[in-house]
Write an enzyme that holds these catalytic residues in place. Structure first.
Site, PDB file in Angstrom:
ATOM      1  N   HIS A 159       0.817  -1.228   0.000  1.00 16.27           N
ATOM      2  CA  HIS A 159       0.000   0.000   0.000  1.00 16.27           C
ATOM      3  C   HIS A 159       0.847   1.274   0.000  1.00 16.27           C
ATOM      4  O   HIS A 159       0.292   2.369  -0.115  1.00 16.27           O
ATOM      5  CB  HIS A 159      -0.945   0.018   1.207  1.00 16.27           C
ATOM      6  CG  HIS A 159      -1.960  -1.079   1.192  1.00 16.27           C
ATOM      7  ND1 HIS A 159      -2.809  -1.291   0.130  1.00 16.27           N
ATOM      8  CD2 HIS A 159      -2.258  -2.043   2.101  1.00 16.27           C
ATOM      9  CE1 HIS A 159      -3.586  -2.336   0.383  1.00 16.27           C
ATOM     10  NE2 HIS A 159      -3.267  -2.818   1.570  1.00 16.27           N
ATOM     11  N   ASP A 195      -2.494 -10.528  -2.550  1.00 11.80           N
ATOM     12  CA  ASP A 195      -3.096 -10.098  -1.284  1.00 11.80           C
ATOM     13  C   ASP A 195      -4.583  -9.784  -1.525  1.00 11.80           C
ATOM     14  O   ASP A 195      -4.984  -9.386  -2.624  1.00 11.80           O
ATOM     15  CB  ASP A 195      -2.364  -8.847  -0.781  1.00 11.80           C
ATOM     16  CG  ASP A 195      -2.783  -8.421   0.617  1.00 11.80           C
ATOM     17  OD1 ASP A 195      -2.050  -8.725   1.565  1.00 11.80           O
ATOM     18  OD2 ASP A 195      -3.843  -7.761   0.744  1.00 11.80           O
ATOM     19  N   HIS A 197      -6.215  -7.314  -0.564  1.00 10.51           N
ATOM     20  CA  HIS A 197      -6.410  -5.883  -0.817  1.00 10.51           C
ATOM     21  C   HIS A 197      -5.643  -5.453  -2.075  1.00 10.51           C
ATOM     22  O   HIS A 197      -4.533  -5.949  -2.326  1.00 10.51           O
ATOM     23  CB  HIS A 197      -5.914  -5.060   0.376  1.00 10.51           C
ATOM     24  CG  HIS A 197      -6.571  -5.420   1.677  1.00 10.51           C
ATOM     25  ND1 HIS A 197      -6.037  -6.356   2.548  1.00 10.51           N
ATOM     26  CD2 HIS A 197      -7.716  -4.975   2.242  1.00 10.51           C
ATOM     27  CE1 HIS A 197      -6.836  -6.468   3.608  1.00 10.51           C
ATOM     28  NE2 HIS A 197      -7.864  -5.651   3.451  1.00 10.51           N
ATOM     29  N   ASP A 284      -4.391 -13.058   3.193  1.00 12.99           N
ATOM     30  CA  ASP A 284      -5.647 -12.635   3.809  1.00 12.99           C
ATOM     31  C   ASP A 284      -6.852 -12.967   2.931  1.00 12.99           C
ATOM     32  O   ASP A 284      -7.988 -12.590   3.260  1.00 12.99           O
ATOM     33  CB  ASP A 284      -5.624 -11.141   4.188  1.00 12.99           C
ATOM     34  CG  ASP A 284      -4.939 -10.257   3.176  1.00 12.99           C
ATOM     35  OD1 ASP A 284      -4.606 -10.739   2.081  1.00 12.99           O
ATOM     36  OD2 ASP A 284      -4.749  -9.057   3.484  1.00 12.99           O
TER      37      ASP A 284
HETATM   38  C1  OKP Z   1      -3.048  -4.379   4.555  1.00 11.27           C
HETATM   39  B1  OKP Z   1      -2.698  -5.524   3.612  1.00 11.27           B
HETATM   40  C2  OKP Z   1     -11.075  -1.091   6.685  1.00 11.27           C
HETATM   41  C3  OKP Z   1      -9.862  -1.006   7.557  1.00 11.27           C
HETATM   42  C4  OKP Z   1      -8.664  -1.184   6.704  1.00 11.27           C
HETATM   43  C5  OKP Z   1      -6.272  -1.371   6.643  1.00 11.27           C
HETATM   44  C6  OKP Z   1      -6.150  -2.683   5.993  1.00 11.27           C
HETATM   45  C7  OKP Z   1      -4.767  -2.846   5.452  1.00 11.27           C
HETATM   46  C8  OKP Z   1      -4.505  -4.187   4.831  1.00 11.27           C
HETATM   47  N1  OKP Z   1     -12.270  -1.418   7.337  1.00 11.27           N
HETATM   48  N2  OKP Z   1      -7.469  -1.199   7.447  1.00 11.27           N
HETATM   49  O1  OKP Z   1      -3.105  -5.349   2.294  1.00 11.27           O
HETATM   50  O2  OKP Z   1      -3.058  -6.819   4.074  1.00 11.27           O
HETATM   51 ZN    ZN Z   2      -4.221  -7.332   2.560  1.00 15.16          ZN
END
Ligand code: OKP
Ligand code: ZN
Length: 343
Positions: A159, A195, A197, A284
């Site tokens: 990120h 990932d 996300h 994840d």
């Molecule tokens: C990091 B990685 C949303 C809260 C999000 C950040 C998540 C970061 C994920 N409800 N908080 O890509 O695993």
């Molecule tokens: Zn993630």
């Protein structure tokens, strides 16, 4: 497969993050990396080595200098004013704001920090640079006779963009390694982000470039962090037009949905003619993940690794997310053993 890992990761140890207005214990914690390391040893994946130090030059190839300077000095500035409290932004600049530098560390933080998940603390810079060194050391191994390596990075990196951090990420370990791989003489490198996300930082860094193909399979950003990117119509710009592929999937996706997305991703990477692959390895996507909503099971990660091996090119795995702590080791290492069994 060799694993590179630094003990300095423990210095990033956030007490809390904010989710939907609530202050909760941070999902991103040192135990994540410890359990992956335990699993690496339990299955005798291979030797575990500590990273070499590469300094800031390879970091500055993908991140802006003022951002890097900010990250390196933010704790000192913040703690001088606020004491030993994890640093979160106090405000964010609205569109068309002045760039005049303020005297408030919490206001300057808002220029670089995109969310409330990623506090800076005393050891953040040391932990983040150890992560970059981990990725760079593992890249050199993958570029050599081994042809593959595992960078057990923590905190994660995907990120983090050219000039911003967030989502538990400070420096983009995968992007730093991909750039360094090009700088060793390759013409084309691909980054595959599995990932849950969207890998917004990696997309941002290579957005206008044709020498790095970025591909990300992730939850639909209309429902999930990082929300403001990851849509299928983001295909790159300028010289980078056509060199970014986003494959957003719906909440609840299982491997029956995931497999065709992975096949599409790998076909694009093969068509691009990538000479090397960097995998942003978040696990994840697992059904038991506490902050995510895909439904992969332990064995699916083995299949994923085996499928990635079909590309047949040197491959660097860089650890990203995964918060179902008790399963993170099994899932991450399943990808690696699946890869090794098939290559
Ligand atoms: C990091 B990685 C949303 C809260 C999000 C950040 C998540 C970061 C994920 N409800 N908080 O890509 O695993
Ligand atoms: Zn993630």
């Amino acid at each position: 497969m060799k694993t590179v890992h630094s003990p300095h990761h423990v210095l990033q140890n956030a007490e809390a993050e904010f989710i939907r207005g609530r202050k909760v214990p941070s999902f991103e914690m040192p135990r994540r990396a410890e359990l992956v390391l335990e699993r690496v040893n339990a299955v005798s994946l291979g030797p575990v080595i500590e990273p070499k130090s590469f300094g800031t030059d390879p970091i500055l190839k993908v991140h802006d200098r003022d951002f890097v300077t900010f990250l390196a000095t933010a704790w000192e500035t913040w703690s001088t004013e606020n004491g030993p409290i994890d640093a979160f932004p106090n405000a964010w600049p609205p569109p068309r704001s002045s760039r005049v530098r303020t005297n408030r560390p919490g206001a300057e933080l808002g220029r670089y920090c995109i969310d409330l998940s990623s506090p800076i603390m005393a050891g953040t810079w040391t932990a983040a640079t150890a992560g970059a060194d981990t990725a760079l050391t593992a890249m050199e191994i993958a570029a050599g006779a081994d042809k593959c390596a595992f960078a057990l990075c923590r905190p994660p990196g995907h990120h983090a963009g050219r000039d911003y951090f967030g989502g538990y990420c400070f420096l983009n370990n995968a992007a730093i390694a991909a750039q360094a791989w090009l700088d060793r003489g390759l013409d084309k490198v691909a980054v595959l982000d599995v990932d849950y996300h969207h890998g917004n930082g990696t997309q941002d860094i290579f957005h206008d470039r044709a020498d790095v193909l970025t591909v990300s399979i992730h939850a639909d950003p209309q429902h999930e962090y990082p929300y403001y990117s990851g849509y299928a119509d983001e295909t790159g710009e300028g010289e980078g037009a056509g060199f970014n592929l986003n494959i957003p999937l719906a909440w609840g996706s299982d491997y029956a949905t995931y497999a065709p997305a992975l096949a599409e991703a790998l076909a694009r990477i093969a068509g691009f003619g990538a000479e090397a692959l960097v995998v942003s390895l978040g696990v994840d996507t697992f059904g038991g993940d506490p902050i995510s909503r895909f439904r992969l099971v332990n064995a699916d990660f083995t299949t994923m690794g085996r499928t990635i091996a079909s590309l047949g090119i040197p491959t660097l795995f860089v650890m990203e997310g995964g918060y179902a702590v008790e399963d993170i080791g099994v899932n991450a290492v399943n990808v690696l053993t699946g890869f090794e069994a098939a290559r």
